[in-house]
Design an enzyme around this catalytic site. Structure first.
Site, short mmCIF file in Angstrom:
data_model
loop_
_atom_site.label_atom_id
_atom_site.label_comp_id
_atom_site.label_asym_id
_atom_site.label_seq_id
_atom_site.Cartn_x
_atom_site.Cartn_y
_atom_site.Cartn_z
N LYS A 188 0.86 -1.20 0.00
CA LYS A 188 0.00 0.00 0.00
C LYS A 188 0.89 1.24 0.00
O LYS A 188 2.11 1.14 0.22
CB LYS A 188 -0.91 -0.03 1.22
CG LYS A 188 -0.17 0.02 2.54
CD LYS A 188 -1.08 -0.28 3.71
CE LYS A 188 -0.28 -0.26 5.01
NZ LYS A 188 -1.05 -0.76 6.14
N TYR A 212 12.69 32.01 2.65
CA TYR A 212 11.44 32.60 3.15
C TYR A 212 11.50 32.88 4.65
O TYR A 212 12.02 32.07 5.42
CB TYR A 212 10.27 31.65 2.90
CG TYR A 212 9.85 31.57 1.46
CD1 TYR A 212 9.54 32.71 0.73
CD2 TYR A 212 9.75 30.33 0.83
CE1 TYR A 212 9.14 32.62 -0.60
CE2 TYR A 212 9.34 30.23 -0.48
CZ TYR A 212 9.04 31.38 -1.20
OH TYR A 212 8.64 31.28 -2.50
#
Ligand code: PLP
Length: 379
Positions: free
Chosen positions: A36, A272
């Site tokens: 998965k 940033y």
């Protein structure tokens, strides 16, 4: 190669992990490898194929979508869907010869109808609630659910399953032992009413490694097949109790190509928020990986590897880029490879290390690596 960031997967590592897990099992116990979440980030179809070639008997996925992809890629091994399937998709799931988990009696009529319509028997695994309180049916409904399956010509009770809540979270396996006891009680109770299933299963990786009494007829191993320990606690429990040479080999390396190397003066900000200010003339490498790619924005104080040396990350992780200091890696150039996860020379960044930096677990680190990034299978 035109890729600017890519993931390399070692076939040898994946195959040897399967062989090592197999060595923990009785010969008759089936090994079901969990693929998965894009095979825990390793690439669904390629990894599924390698696991099967290495001797995994079954594969398990979360969703029908993943099962469809595996079947389209040509895999015909037994496939078990761990998660819910929408009733509208039952015919498709049965046509693809998938095993399904059930826990709601009200889902059975539609399953039986779909099975009849496609001329197949639906192979069902009843999930027994033993204390995880996720999927599962409690003692009150268990017998009713199983009887409804065994009483239908279109349905087959192939499996009885449960799932452990905290076996990897602690070195105290009291709760897991209690869940195992409840599971065994449920199986005995059903057997007393003449109900049995050929495949009983409950073991995830930690249970497979630590508790042989959980193996029954099949184990569902995910994380360990990729060469990662479920947790530190699992590792500690293991080394405390055993002295044999069982080991796991991580299979995944995540790389990117440096886009730019530049000189930044002392007293400049980086990135940033101006969170980092240089305290000396700094050489900086700009690397085209960011949080969109699955490199957690929470990573602070981390590093990447360039030319086998640690390059500390400077400033915030951007959406698609990050910056790392290469002042002490004088020969670093644009176009060089940077290793975000994995080994480079004597240095290694493990998924566990990244997980600590990001305050999460190794499972999340590798499953979050964006599916869009190519997975390249290496020997
Ligand atoms: C994901 C999953 C597993 C595998 O767990 P690991 O800890 O990765 O081995 C096993 N069983 C179920 C039901 C799962 O969802």
């Amino acid at each position: 190669m035109s890729e600017l960031t890519w993931v390399e997967i070692s076939r040898t590592a994946l195959s040897s992990n399967i062989a090592r897990l197999r060595s923990l099992l009785e010969p008759s116990t089936l090994l079901c490898a969990c693929v998965k979440a894009n095979a825990y980030g390793h690439g669904l179809c390629e990894t599924g194929r390698i696991f099967c070639d290495a001797g995994a008997d079954w594969l398990s996925v979360h969703s029908l979508h993943e099962a469809r992809r595996l079947r389209s890629s040509g895999l015909d091994c037994p496939l078990y869907i761990l998660g819910p399937v929408a009733p509208d998709d039952y015919p498709d799931a049965l046509q693809l010869d998938c095993r399904l988990v059930v826990y709601n009696p009200e889902d059975l009529p539609a399953l039986a109808a779909a099975a009849r319509a496609c001329g197949r028997t639906a192979r069902l695994h009843v999930k027994v609630e033993t204390g995880t309180n996720r999927q599962g049916v409690g003692a009150g409904l268990l017998e009713q659910l199983c009887t409804a399956i065994t009483g239908s010509a279109d349905l087959m009770l192939e499996g009885l399953a449960t799932h452990f809540a905290n076996i990897e979270d602690t070195t105290d396996h009291g709760f897991a032992q209690a869940q195992l006891r409840r599971f065994n009680e449920a199986i005995s109770l059903l057997a007393g009413r003449g109900i049995a299933a050929p495949i009983v299963h409950c073991a995830n990786s930690a249970a497979t490694i630590l508790m042989p009494a959980t193996h029954f007829n099949l184990v569902r191993t995910g994380i360990a097949a990729y060469g990662m320990w479920p947790s530190n606690e699992t590792y500690v429990s293991f080394v405390r109790e055993r002295t044999n040479g069982f080991a796991l080999t991580p299979a995944l390396t995540w790389k990117a190509r440096i886009a730019q190397v530049k000189e930044v003066a002392s007293g400049e900000y980086i990135g940033y928020g101006c969170t980092f200010k240089t305290g000396h003339p700094t050489r900086l490498a700009v690397i085209p990986v960011g949080y969109y790619d699955g490199y957690d924005r929470g990573i602070a104080g981390g590093h990447v590897l360039i030319r086998g040396q640690r390059a500390p990350i400077r400033g915030r992780i951007c959406m698609n880029l990050l910056m790392a200091e290469v002042t002490d890696i004088g020969d670093a150039r644009a176009g060089d490879e940077a290793v975000l996860l994995g080994r480079d020379g004597d240095e290694c960044i493990t998924a566990e290390q990244l997980a600590r930096w990001a305050s999460t677990i190794n499972y999340e680190v590798t499953t979050r690596i964006n599916e869009r990034i190519p997975r390249i299978m290496t020997c």
